[in-house]
Motif scaffolding. Structure first.
Motif, mmCIF file in Angstrom:
data_model
loop_
_atom_site.group_PDB
_atom_site.id
_atom_site.type_symbol
_atom_site.label_atom_id
_atom_site.label_comp_id
_atom_site.label_asym_id
_atom_site.label_seq_id
_atom_site.Cartn_x
_atom_site.Cartn_y
_atom_site.Cartn_z
ATOM 1 N N UNK A 236 0.828 -1.203 0.000
ATOM 2 C CA UNK A 236 0.000 0.000 0.000
ATOM 3 C C UNK A 236 0.863 1.254 0.000
ATOM 4 N N UNK A 237 0.401 2.268 -0.722
ATOM 5 C CA UNK A 237 1.039 3.574 -0.730
ATOM 6 C C UNK A 237 0.012 4.620 -0.296
ATOM 7 N N UNK A 238 0.453 5.793 0.151
ATOM 8 C CA UNK A 238 -0.510 6.831 0.540
ATOM 9 C C UNK A 238 -1.456 7.201 -0.592
ATOM 10 N N UNK A 239 -0.973 7.220 -1.821
ATOM 11 C CA UNK A 239 -1.810 7.586 -2.961
ATOM 12 C C UNK A 239 -2.907 6.548 -3.190
ATOM 13 N N UNK A 240 -2.543 5.262 -3.120
ATOM 14 C CA UNK A 240 -3.527 4.200 -3.306
ATOM 15 C C UNK A 240 -4.551 4.223 -2.183
ATOM 16 N N UNK A 241 -4.088 4.418 -0.955
ATOM 17 C CA UNK A 241 -4.994 4.472 0.196
ATOM 18 C C UNK A 241 -5.998 5.611 0.040
ATOM 19 N N UNK A 242 -5.518 6.775 -0.385
ATOM 20 C CA UNK A 242 -6.416 7.922 -0.586
ATOM 21 C C UNK A 242 -7.439 7.642 -1.679
ATOM 22 N N UNK A 243 -7.014 6.964 -2.752
ATOM 23 C CA UNK A 243 -7.937 6.663 -3.839
ATOM 24 C C UNK A 243 -8.988 5.631 -3.420
ATOM 25 N N UNK A 244 -8.589 4.668 -2.588
ATOM 26 C CA UNK A 244 -9.559 3.689 -2.077
ATOM 27 C C UNK A 244 -10.598 4.386 -1.208
ATOM 28 N N UNK A 245 -10.145 5.276 -0.329
ATOM 29 C CA UNK A 245 -11.068 6.017 0.538
ATOM 30 C C UNK A 245 -11.990 6.895 -0.296
ATOM 31 N N UNK A 246 -11.449 7.523 -1.341
ATOM 32 C CA UNK A 246 -12.262 8.365 -2.225
ATOM 33 C C UNK A 246 -13.286 7.520 -2.983
ATOM 34 N N UNK A 247 -12.883 6.332 -3.427
ATOM 35 C CA UNK A 247 -13.777 5.447 -4.169
ATOM 36 C C UNK A 247 -14.985 5.054 -3.337
ATOM 37 N N UNK A 248 -14.755 4.725 -2.077
ATOM 38 C CA UNK A 248 -15.848 4.222 -1.244
ATOM 39 C C UNK A 248 -16.719 5.333 -0.664
ATOM 40 N N UNK A 249 -16.401 6.580 -0.968
ATOM 41 C CA UNK A 249 -17.264 7.679 -0.522
ATOM 42 C C UNK A 249 -18.646 7.560 -1.137
ATOM 43 N N UNK A 250 -18.690 7.108 -2.401
ATOM 44 C CA UNK A 250 -19.948 7.059 -3.130
ATOM 45 C C UNK A 250 -20.574 5.671 -3.167
ATOM 46 N N UNK A 251 -19.760 4.632 -3.187
ATOM 47 C CA UNK A 251 -20.309 3.276 -3.185
ATOM 48 C C UNK A 251 -19.291 2.315 -2.593
ATOM 49 N N UNK A 252 -19.773 1.201 -2.090
ATOM 50 C CA UNK A 252 -18.886 0.229 -1.474
ATOM 51 C C UNK A 252 -18.121 -0.560 -2.534
ATOM 52 N N UNK A 253 -16.941 -1.000 -2.144
ATOM 53 C CA UNK A 253 -16.135 -1.852 -3.006
ATOM 54 C C UNK A 253 -16.696 -3.265 -2.892
#
Length: 328
Positions: A236-253
């Motif tokens: 994991x990298x900070x960029x990937x972590x931020x993108x995962x958190x951003x992705x799940x703002x609108x819908x679940x993974x």
């Protein structure tokens, strides 16, 4: 015989003594009045403070009950199309708020699967979590190996770990448990663990906020994990972590394939450590307040929602602490 001069002198002396007595009596009465006034004022403020404290406690308890209600609502409706007024609360620790009269409460719900379970976790994730929270590497080696030794059934210690022989040599001796942790506070018995590392300080989060003994899985639910836990996943990298958190703002993974575009080939390294499924065990943190959250009452509870929630609406408390300190 007394002359008129002597009589006047005696009379003046008696008047002076009487004046002094009157002044002393007045002084004593003033002290008594001031004391009663101070006591009455103190009692008034104490009563007011107690009243406000009880009100904030009830507001926090209302927040806990609201959180439980929202969990039942979520389980019933999470797969249905939602409108704005039918919002389903997410369980990744984001704050929600409510109002009762002139009081307020804020609530956060965290799925326990988004935390690191110290009874099932791999050593690499646990080490990464400690390091990311600023614990020195040499301390991390001792703590993690000692955690593993504490819960394993044998008396053989790891390279940096210890077993009962070490704990029995302490001024207040005790034995290694050689079984799973029942509570997170039990970590304080492990060599190397300190209150500062576990609970944090004024400007530093404690590792207890990211650990659990209730998920029963060695994988991390990336739908619920905070960034600190995501960062403990290998690759994991900070960029990937931020993108995962951003992705799940609108819908679940819903599956690993949903984030392959974010992670790229690193997903092969992460795959064995992550999951997208939640559990039926949740931690609810509620804060009750009147004007500002700086003057608040905090409660933390861990609840298990019955699997037959649609029929029974049953739940059990695994943990309930009131009051507690919640770091915003």
């Amino acid at each position: 015989m007394f002359t008129s001069e002597k009589i006047n002198t005696i009379s003046g002396s008696q008047k002076g003594i009487a004046l002094l007595l009157i002044l002393w009596v007045l002084t004593i009465l003033m002290v008594i009045v001031l004391s009663f006034s101070y006591m009455a004022r103190t009692e008034t403020y104490s009563t007011l403070s107690f009243k406000e404290g009880i009100e904030k406690k009830f507001l926090a308890e209302a927040g806990i009950e609201r959180g439980i209600m929202e969990l039942f609502y979520r389980n019933i409706n999470k797969n249905l199309p939602m409108t704005e007024d039918m919002e389903v609360w997410k369980t990744d620790g984001r704050p929600y708020s409510g109002q009762i009269g002139d009081g307020y409460y804020s609530v956060r719900i965290m799925d326990e699967s988004g935390k690191v379970d110290i009874n099932t976790v791999s050593e690499v994730i646990l080490k990464n979590l400690f390091i990311n929270l600023g614990v020195q590497t040499e301390e991390v080696d001792t703590i993690v190996d000692s955690i593993m030794d504490w819960k394993d059934p044998d008396d053989f210690h790891r390279l940096h770990g210890v077993e009962s022989d070490y704990y029995m040599s302490l001024p207040n001796p005790y034995k290694a448990k050689n079984a799973n942790f029942d509570t997170l506070e039990e970590l304080l018995l492990v060599k190397g663990m300190t209150s500062e590392i576990l609970y944090g300080g004024a400007e530093k989060k404690g590792i207890i906020d990211f650990l659990t003994v209730n998920s029963g899985t060695n994988e991390i639910n990336i739908n619920a994990a905070p960034k600190e836990v995501l960062m403990a996943i290998p690759g994991m990298t900070p960029e990937i972590a931020d993108q995962i958190i951003s992705f799940r703002q609108n819908r679940e993974i819903e599956g690993i394939e949903d984030i392959e575009g974010i992670t790229g080939e690193i997903i092969d390294l992460m795959d064995q450590y992550i999951d997208t499924e939640g559990t039926n065990t949740f931690t609810i943190e509620a804060t009750g307040y009147r004007v500002t959250e700086k003057e608040s009452y905090d409660i933390r509870a861990t609840v298990v929602i019955a699997e037959d929630y649609a029929e029974d609406n049953k739940y059990n408390y695994l943990y309930y602490k009131s009051p507690t300190r919640i770091r915003q």
